[in-house]
Every structure is written in C-alpha cells, then in structure tokens.
Design an enzyme around this catalytic site. Structure first.
Site, PDB file in Angstrom:
ATOM      1  N   TYR A  56      38.984 -54.619 -36.634  1.00  0.00           N
ATOM      2  CA  TYR A  56      39.699 -53.677 -35.773  1.00  0.00           C
ATOM      3  C   TYR A  56      40.773 -52.984 -36.601  1.00  0.00           C
ATOM      4  O   TYR A  56      41.827 -53.556 -36.901  1.00  0.00           O
ATOM      5  CB  TYR A  56      40.329 -54.381 -34.583  1.00  0.00           C
ATOM      6  N   PRO A 207      36.034 -54.081 -19.582  1.00  0.00           N
ATOM      7  CA  PRO A 207      35.830 -54.329 -18.148  1.00  0.00           C
ATOM      8  C   PRO A 207      36.154 -53.147 -17.248  1.00  0.00           C
ATOM      9  O   PRO A 207      35.853 -53.192 -16.052  1.00  0.00           O
ATOM     10  CB  PRO A 207      36.760 -55.513 -17.865  1.00  0.00           C
ATOM     11  N   GLY A 209      35.011 -50.076 -18.109  1.00  0.00           N
ATOM     12  CA  GLY A 209      34.041 -49.049 -18.496  1.00  0.00           C
ATOM     13  C   GLY A 209      34.563 -48.028 -19.473  1.00  0.00           C
ATOM     14  O   GLY A 209      34.235 -46.847 -19.380  1.00  0.00           O
TER      15      GLY A 209
END
Length: 333
Positions: A56, A207, A209
């Site tokens: 990341y 969660p 979208g």
C-alpha cells in the site's frame, strides 16, 4: 456494540476495523496529518483492527502507522495490526509478481515490522497466492513466522473455500480477507459458510462498494485520475451511470432510517454473520464517523428485507475487476 473475534483463538476486537490502503494515494491524495487524525478517531471510538499491507503505497501506509505508534505509545497495546506479503512489483514491466517463497515472505515481514516499529504483527496475511506453490507449503512458511514470534496469527487474501480448507488442515487460519458488500456478494457462495464452520474471520474489504454505497459516490471526473478505478468495469461508462442510478434508492432508504448510506451498508455487512469484520477505508474523519454509526445499529428482519428489495443480489453493473485486476484472486463460483 458487541466485539467480534479475529479467528477462533484470536483477540476480541471492535466489530468494525479500518482498511489502511487509504493511507496511500490509492483513492486520492492524502498526507500523514490526515491519516493520523483517522487513527486518533479510531483510538477514541474503540476501533481496534488496523489492516494494511507492504504494497500500500509501497510501504507508505505502514510507515504512517509506524509514525503514529511512535508518537502514541499507548496505541500499540490498543490496536490489533494486520499486514500482508506476497506481492512484489515487476521490475521488467507493468503489473505485479506473486512471490510466496519463504525467503520473500520472511524478508517482507521484517521490512514491515521496521516500518511499523513493532516486534510482531497480530495477523500476517498472504496477500496473493502463487498457484505454482502448493498452499500447504505456503501455510507452513506462515506458521514458521508465527513460531518465530514475528506474527501472532496467519491469514489469506482472496482465496477460495477449498484452498482455505487445505491451508487450515496444516495450521489454523485466523482470517480470510475478501471483498464483500451489497455490491459484491460472491463470498455468500461458499466462503462465508466455510469460514463459519472452521472458526475463521471474514475480513470484508471495500464494504461500501468503493464509495458507490455512500451518500457521496466518487465522481466520474475523479475516477479518471485514479488508475485502479479508471480501469475498473463498475466505474467505466455506461456502468458507472447505471450503478449511480441504482444506488439512489439505497441512499434514500438510509436517510429514512436515520443513517448515512455508508452506515447502513456497513450495518448490512455486520448482519451477515458474527464472524464478519468489515474494514472500510477513508481519508476523511467525517466519513469515518459515518461508517462507525453501524457499530450500534441492529437491523431487523424487516430492515434487511427492505435493503434486499432496494439492492437485490446481482444488481451491480459490471464485473468487480477488469481482466488484469483478476490476476491473483481465486475464482470459485
């Protein structure tokens, strides 16, 4: 609010974790000050699980968490920290290489520990599986890292239920990370059930979208500046417009229930099983406050029926990944 367990033998944690990919520039520019403000809010709200990875921002997310822990010594005992290894950049061109060798995973974990400034992580995932390496061998490598004291538990990201069973037979798996939301419901076709049977936590990323299940979905103009979303089928026209229209009624339903759309989306994920732990990510403390509404929201059967009527399974337009983005995650249905 009820705590949830991170695996059968793991710690009890806040039901909502935090996905720290947002501490890199994956979804837009951010900085250390903004990221530390998110961690301040997490600490104050009792959020315990922080989920990151070595890739990341090519270590940036871990470095930001490490600088926060250095400045806030009490936070290390509060937070349950998870990171990942197994992906490396291709030195000869675009894309990633999946490396599941013991040498790579050990080296990457050592680098993660240095960036985080900790002696051990609470959970170490294999980020992507190399299909050429038997899962049993990889599991033994991860188990050895636990035995060395550098990790307290092991997990996997985006693997199939059958792969999980094979791995779990070698060493207890604490968690499987998978995309799961009202937009992406494939985990219901075997993964949720297998994890519940084996006592494995489902750590649900994206969660909301990737913003589509919020009150302020990312604009099509902003999408063009984000390489991942720009090439993601759900955020390409005409799918983007169709998904924006489809979720309008969900935003209205959330408002009628006195919740933010993000809060309702997270509450729905939480209602799918006591072993499910959503890890929303954000660069905004205001948005983080919205998702935390879900921690104290108990949806009734009528609420769940209303949500299903508004966004029935299969509503989303476009695949969740492009052809190139699908390289690595295991398809099992």
């Amino acid at each position: 609010m009820q705590s949830r367990q991170l695996g059968r033998d793991g710690p009890m944690i806040h039901p909502i974790g935090f996905g720290a990919m947002s501490f890199s520039d994956f979804y837009g520019a951010t900085n250390e000050l903004e990221s530390h403000a998110i961690l301040d809010m997490a600490l104050e709200a009792g959020v315990t699980h922080i989920d990151t990875s070595n890739v990341y921002g090519m270590g940036r997310s871990e470095t930001v968490i490490g600088s926060y822990l250095k400045a806030n010594r009490q936070a290390r005992d509060h937070f349950s920290i998870a990171t990942k290894g197994g992906i490396t950049r291709n030195p000869n061109g675009p894309g990633n290489i999946f490396n599941n060798s013991p040498e790579h995973l050990q080296s990457e974990l050592d680098n993660s520990l240095k960036r985080l400034g900790v002696e051990a992580v609470d959970l170490y995932y294999l980020h992507r599986r190399d299909a050429n390496v038997p899962i049993e061998e990889v599991t033994e490598t991860l188990a050895a890292l636990v035995k060395s004291g550098k990790a307290k538990a092991i997990g996997f990201s985006e693997i199939a239920p059958t792969t999980l069973r094979r791995a779990h037979a070698v060493y207890p798996v604490a968690a499987v990370q998978s995309e799961y939301s009202l937009s992406t419901r494939s985990p219901e076709l075997g993964l949720l059930q297998t994890c519940a049977e084996l006592g494995v936590a489902v750590v649900a990323f994206s969660p909301v979208g990737r913003s589509m299940l919020t009150d302020a979905p990312i604009s099509i103009e902003a999408v063009q500046d984000l390489p991942f979303l720009k090439n993601n089928p759900r955020f390409m026209t005409p799918n983007y417009d169709a998904n924006l229209a489809a979720t309008a009624s969900f935003r209205a339903l959330a408002a009628d229930m006195g919740l933010s759309a993000a809060g309702l989306a997270i509450a729905w994920v939480l209602a799918q099983g006591d072993h499910v732990i959503p890890i929303p990510g954000t660069r905004s403390v205001a948005h983080f406050a919205e998702v935390l509404q879900a921690a104290n929201c108990v949806l009734t059967s009528d609420d769940l029926q209303a949500i299903e009527a508004t966004l029935p399974i299969g509503w989303s337009h476009g695949d969740r990944y492009s052809v190139s983005q699908w390289i690595g995650p295991e398809k099992y249905c």
